[in-house]
Design a protein around this motif. Structure first.
Motif, PDB file in Angstrom:
ATOM      1  N   ARG A  30     -28.791  16.265  34.547  1.00 11.92           N
ATOM      2  CA  ARG A  30     -27.842  15.676  34.903  1.00 11.92           C
ATOM      3  C   ARG A  30     -27.668  15.528  36.553  1.00 11.92           C
ATOM      4  O   ARG A  30     -27.598  14.548  37.298  1.00 11.92           O
ATOM      5  CB  ARG A  30     -26.347  16.092  34.204  1.00 11.92           C
ATOM      6  CG  ARG A  30     -26.414  15.791  32.849  1.00 11.92           C
ATOM      7  CD  ARG A  30     -25.207  16.417  32.253  1.00 11.92           C
ATOM      8  NE  ARG A  30     -24.055  15.932  32.523  1.00 11.92           N
ATOM      9  CZ  ARG A  30     -23.259  15.014  32.037  1.00 11.92           C
ATOM     10  NH1 ARG A  30     -23.645  14.412  30.999  1.00 11.92           N
ATOM     11  NH2 ARG A  30     -21.904  14.785  32.583  1.00 11.92           N
ATOM     12  N   ARG A  31     -27.816  16.889  37.097  1.00 11.34           N
ATOM     13  CA  ARG A  31     -27.845  17.098  38.412  1.00 11.34           C
ATOM     14  C   ARG A  31     -29.112  16.428  38.907  1.00 11.34           C
ATOM     15  O   ARG A  31     -29.171  15.950  40.093  1.00 11.34           O
ATOM     16  CB  ARG A  31     -27.712  18.665  38.765  1.00 11.34           C
ATOM     17  CG  ARG A  31     -26.353  19.194  38.299  1.00 11.34           C
ATOM     18  CD  ARG A  31     -26.131  20.435  38.875  1.00 11.34           C
ATOM     19  NE  ARG A  31     -27.025  21.419  38.266  1.00 11.34           N
ATOM     20  CZ  ARG A  31     -26.966  22.135  37.229  1.00 11.34           C
ATOM     21  NH1 ARG A  31     -25.441  21.824  36.533  1.00 11.34           N
ATOM     22  NH2 ARG A  31     -27.594  23.091  36.527  1.00 11.34           N
ATOM     23  N   ALA A  32     -30.215  16.519  38.568  1.00  9.91           N
ATOM     24  CA  ALA A  32     -31.227  15.874  39.084  1.00  9.91           C
ATOM     25  C   ALA A  32     -31.419  14.338  39.024  1.00  9.91           C
ATOM     26  O   ALA A  32     -31.561  13.755  40.068  1.00  9.91           O
ATOM     27  CB  ALA A  32     -32.618  16.301  37.925  1.00  9.91           C
ATOM     28  N   LYS A  33     -30.642  13.765  37.970  1.00  9.91           N
ATOM     29  CA  LYS A  33     -30.225  12.391  37.985  1.00  9.91           C
ATOM     30  C   LYS A  33     -29.420  11.844  39.249  1.00  9.91           C
ATOM     31  O   LYS A  33     -29.641  10.918  39.926  1.00  9.91           O
ATOM     32  CB  LYS A  33     -29.689  11.934  36.774  1.00  9.91           C
ATOM     33  CG  LYS A  33     -29.661  10.350  36.763  1.00  9.91           C
ATOM     34  CD  LYS A  33     -30.875   9.592  36.619  1.00  9.91           C
ATOM     35  CE  LYS A  33     -30.733   8.042  36.558  1.00  9.91           C
ATOM     36  NZ  LYS A  33     -31.942   7.359  36.522  1.00  9.91           N
ATOM     37  N   ILE A  34     -28.589  12.629  39.740  1.00  7.28           N
ATOM     38  CA  ILE A  34     -27.684  12.415  40.662  1.00  7.28           C
ATOM     39  C   ILE A  34     -28.366  12.761  42.129  1.00  7.28           C
ATOM     40  O   ILE A  34     -28.272  11.756  42.820  1.00  7.28           O
ATOM     41  CB  ILE A  34     -26.333  13.517  40.579  1.00  7.28           C
ATOM     42  CG1 ILE A  34     -25.150  12.984  39.618  1.00  7.28           C
ATOM     43  CG2 ILE A  34     -25.625  13.398  42.150  1.00  7.28           C
ATOM     44  CD1 ILE A  34     -24.142  13.811  39.398  1.00  7.28           C
ATOM     45  N   ASN A  35     -29.341  13.611  42.071  1.00  6.05           N
ATOM     46  CA  ASN A  35     -30.062  13.802  43.276  1.00  6.05           C
ATOM     47  C   ASN A  35     -31.063  12.825  43.400  1.00  6.05           C
ATOM     48  O   ASN A  35     -31.304  12.353  44.732  1.00  6.05           O
ATOM     49  CB  ASN A  35     -30.787  15.174  43.207  1.00  6.05           C
ATOM     50  CG  ASN A  35     -29.831  16.574  43.410  1.00  6.05           C
ATOM     51  OD1 ASN A  35     -28.767  16.196  44.223  1.00  6.05           O
ATOM     52  ND2 ASN A  35     -30.257  17.546  42.993  1.00  6.05           N
ATOM     53  N   GLU A  36     -31.831  12.317  42.191  1.00  5.53           N
ATOM     54  CA  GLU A  36     -32.460  11.151  42.504  1.00  5.53           C
ATOM     55  C   GLU A  36     -31.840   9.939  43.090  1.00  5.53           C
ATOM     56  O   GLU A  36     -32.376   9.084  43.866  1.00  5.53           O
ATOM     57  CB  GLU A  36     -33.088  10.907  41.082  1.00  5.53           C
ATOM     58  CG  GLU A  36     -33.936   9.659  41.224  1.00  5.53           C
ATOM     59  CD  GLU A  36     -34.395   9.055  39.810  1.00  5.53           C
ATOM     60  OE1 GLU A  36     -35.617   9.075  39.400  1.00  5.53           O
ATOM     61  OE2 GLU A  36     -33.638   8.719  38.859  1.00  5.53           O
ATOM     62  N   ALA A  37     -30.665   9.701  42.532  1.00  2.00           N
ATOM     63  CA  ALA A  37     -29.959   8.444  43.033  1.00  2.00           C
ATOM     64  C   ALA A  37     -29.714   8.761  44.455  1.00  2.00           C
ATOM     65  O   ALA A  37     -29.776   7.673  45.361  1.00  2.00           O
ATOM     66  CB  ALA A  37     -28.490   8.157  42.444  1.00  2.00           C
ATOM     67  N   LEU A  38     -29.267   9.869  44.851  1.00  2.76           N
ATOM     68  CA  LEU A  38     -28.829  10.080  46.257  1.00  2.76           C
ATOM     69  C   LEU A  38     -30.011  10.067  47.226  1.00  2.76           C
ATOM     70  O   LEU A  38     -29.718   9.492  48.271  1.00  2.76           O
ATOM     71  CB  LEU A  38     -28.147  11.558  46.544  1.00  2.76           C
ATOM     72  CG  LEU A  38     -26.694  11.711  45.901  1.00  2.76           C
ATOM     73  CD1 LEU A  38     -26.315  12.848  45.764  1.00  2.76           C
ATOM     74  CD2 LEU A  38     -25.745  10.586  46.695  1.00  2.76           C
ATOM     75  N   SER A  39     -31.376  10.239  46.831  1.00  6.18           N
ATOM     76  CA  SER A  39     -32.268  10.320  47.585  1.00  6.18           C
ATOM     77  C   SER A  39     -32.874   9.100  47.862  1.00  6.18           C
ATOM     78  O   SER A  39     -33.460   8.581  48.623  1.00  6.18           O
ATOM     79  CB  SER A  39     -33.454  11.127  46.671  1.00  6.18           C
ATOM     80  OG  SER A  39     -33.961  10.671  45.636  1.00  6.18           O
ATOM     81  N   LYS A  40     -32.647   8.167  46.740  1.00  5.05           N
ATOM     82  CA  LYS A  40     -33.248   6.681  46.877  1.00  5.05           C
ATOM     83  C   LYS A  40     -32.225   5.780  47.459  1.00  5.05           C
ATOM     84  O   LYS A  40     -32.819   4.850  48.461  1.00  5.05           O
ATOM     85  CB  LYS A  40     -33.288   6.332  45.596  1.00  5.05           C
ATOM     86  CG  LYS A  40     -34.647   6.785  44.682  1.00  5.05           C
ATOM     87  CD  LYS A  40     -34.517   6.050  43.296  1.00  5.05           C
ATOM     88  CE  LYS A  40     -35.829   6.561  42.465  1.00  5.05           C
ATOM     89  NZ  LYS A  40     -35.942   5.792  41.157  1.00  5.05           N
ATOM     90  N   THR A  41     -31.010   5.812  47.483  1.00  6.68           N
ATOM     91  CA  THR A  41     -30.062   4.995  48.097  1.00  6.68           C
ATOM     92  C   THR A  41     -29.113   5.555  48.939  1.00  6.68           C
ATOM     93  O   THR A  41     -28.253   4.782  49.512  1.00  6.68           O
ATOM     94  CB  THR A  41     -29.393   4.173  46.990  1.00  6.68           C
ATOM     95  OG1 THR A  41     -28.439   5.264  46.186  1.00  6.68           O
ATOM     96  CG2 THR A  41     -30.111   3.692  45.777  1.00  6.68           C
ATOM     97  N   GLY A  42     -28.723   7.081  48.875  1.00 10.00           N
ATOM     98  CA  GLY A  42     -27.712   7.679  49.948  1.00 10.00           C
ATOM     99  C   GLY A  42     -26.370   7.433  49.244  1.00 10.00           C
ATOM    100  O   GLY A  42     -25.665   8.062  49.836  1.00 10.00           O
ATOM    101  N   LYS A  43     -26.159   7.163  47.922  1.00  7.93           N
ATOM    102  CA  LYS A  43     -25.007   6.758  47.387  1.00  7.93           C
ATOM    103  C   LYS A  43     -25.060   6.952  45.690  1.00  7.93           C
ATOM    104  O   LYS A  43     -26.299   6.691  45.201  1.00  7.93           O
ATOM    105  CB  LYS A  43     -24.428   5.601  47.935  1.00  7.93           C
ATOM    106  CG  LYS A  43     -24.914   4.214  47.740  1.00  7.93           C
ATOM    107  CD  LYS A  43     -24.216   3.325  48.199  1.00  7.93           C
ATOM    108  CE  LYS A  43     -25.106   1.888  48.285  1.00  7.93           C
ATOM    109  NZ  LYS A  43     -24.431   0.822  48.960  1.00  7.93           N
ATOM    110  N   LEU A  44     -24.003   7.103  45.196  1.00  9.41           N
ATOM    111  CA  LEU A  44     -23.868   7.022  43.805  1.00  9.41           C
ATOM    112  C   LEU A  44     -23.057   5.975  43.312  1.00  9.41           C
ATOM    113  O   LEU A  44     -21.617   5.832  43.463  1.00  9.41           O
ATOM    114  CB  LEU A  44     -23.362   8.316  43.262  1.00  9.41           C
ATOM    115  CG  LEU A  44     -23.823   9.568  43.617  1.00  9.41           C
ATOM    116  CD1 LEU A  44     -23.030  10.847  43.132  1.00  9.41           C
ATOM    117  CD2 LEU A  44     -25.359   9.749  42.986  1.00  9.41           C
ATOM    118  N   VAL A  45     -23.937   4.760  42.904  1.00  8.48           N
ATOM    119  CA  VAL A  45     -23.291   3.558  42.419  1.00  8.48           C
ATOM    120  C   VAL A  45     -23.268   3.340  40.863  1.00  8.48           C
ATOM    121  O   VAL A  45     -24.472   3.590  40.588  1.00  8.48           O
ATOM    122  CB  VAL A  45     -23.784   2.428  43.209  1.00  8.48           C
ATOM    123  CG1 VAL A  45     -23.131   1.120  42.624  1.00  8.48           C
ATOM    124  CG2 VAL A  45     -23.547   2.613  44.629  1.00  8.48           C
ATOM    125  N   CYS A  46     -22.520   3.007  40.281  1.00 13.55           N
ATOM    126  CA  CYS A  46     -22.438   2.589  38.727  1.00 13.55           C
ATOM    127  C   CYS A  46     -23.494   1.574  38.442  1.00 13.55           C
ATOM    128  O   CYS A  46     -23.657   0.562  38.958  1.00 13.55           O
ATOM    129  CB  CYS A  46     -21.211   2.130  38.092  1.00 13.55           C
ATOM    130  SG  CYS A  46     -21.124   1.833  36.264  1.00 13.55           S
TER     131      CYS A  46
END
Length: 283
Positions: free
Chosen positions: A198-214
């Protein structure tokens, strides 16, 4: 066994250097008059009481004086309720923000089962007239875990060496209601093992876009965009394939099997015990 005295801060390490040693990006600290030569004293960051590495861990500055020990266990207890009423005297706006961020970071560590890294500080604390002054700091090499967080009373207990509790089963985990007996126990163990994913998924999203969007089509909710620093680093993670379809021995989960979702969409995906396709959720 580590004793309380062994954790006493002896030298005045810089917050910025401690955070850098933990892998936190502190490059923005140099964005001030004086640049990198004065970055460590940037008031926008250096006086904060807590810091967040989204999806990985929370860093909290705690007064060494309040560290307790019993039966070989080192623990720290605070009453979050003390921050429910903002201070109103002149010049306390920054203090209120730091208190609010500290409060929210602890909640995030508890609700997302994140490890807590502790920086112990020592020095005279504020008496309401004179500000606090830090004479020494040290990073505890051992991670801590939040073992209790009572929303009703505001009591928060942190224990040295304790593992973060499994992800709390709440509105965001409605699938849990469909399990009973041994299946329920297996599900909880499964949740604990998947915390890193779960944490890795959040990190992946942040590394790709810099934000967490639904990721639900036609939603796009962003907690930070809506709530500011309160929502920074927060999102929920949804299993595209329902957990109850996993074989008894469990299954391997790839990041592509997970999706970043907001709380509303996550609740609607599982409303009534279902697991709806995210592409069909919003008409």
């Amino acid at each position: 066994m580590t004793t309380r005295d062994e954790l006493a801060p002896k030298t005045r390490l810089l917050v910025m250097d401690i955070l850098r040693s933990l892998g936190i990006d502190v490059s923005k600290w140099a964005d001030m008059k004086g640049g990198a030569t004065r970055a460590a004293s940037n008031p926008k960051y250096c006086y904060n009481w807590s810091f967040l590495q989204p999806g990985e861990f929370v860093v909290a500055c705690l007064w060494y004086e309040s560290l307790k020990q019993r039966s070989g266990e080192l623990y720290y207890e605070i009453n979050r309720g003390k921050w429910t009423k903002p201070r109103t005297e002149p010049g306390t706006g920054s203090s209120n923000k730091r208190a609010n961020d500290f409060d929210q970071h602890l909640w995030l560590a508890y609700s997302e089962a994140l490890p807590l890294r502790v920086i112990f500080v020592d020095g005279p604390q504020s008496d309401g007239i004179s500000p606090s002054r830090v004479n020494a700091r040290r990073l505890d090499d051992t991670p801590w875990g939040i073992t209790e967080y009572n929303l009703a009373t505001g009591r928060c207990v942190m224990v040295r060496g304790a593992a973060p509790l499994p992800v709390k089963i709440s509105a965001e985990d409605l699938e849990f209601s469909g399990f009973e007996g041994a299946e329920r126990s297996r599900f909880v163990i499964h949740r604990r093992r998947e915390g890193a994913m779960r944490r890795a998924k959040i990190n992946e999203a942040l590394s790709k876009t810099g934000k967490l969007v639904c990721e639900v089509p036609k939603c796009g909710f962003d907690f930070e965009a809506r709530y500011g620093s309160l929502g920074k680093g927060y999102a929920q993670v949804h299993h595209l394939t329902p957990l109850h379809r996993a074989p008894p021995e469990g299954r391997k989960v790839a990041l592509s099997d997970l999706a970043i979702v907001c709380a509303n969409c996550h609740a609607m995906i599982h409303a009534g015990g279902e697991c709806r396709e995210i592409s069909l959720l919003i008409k």
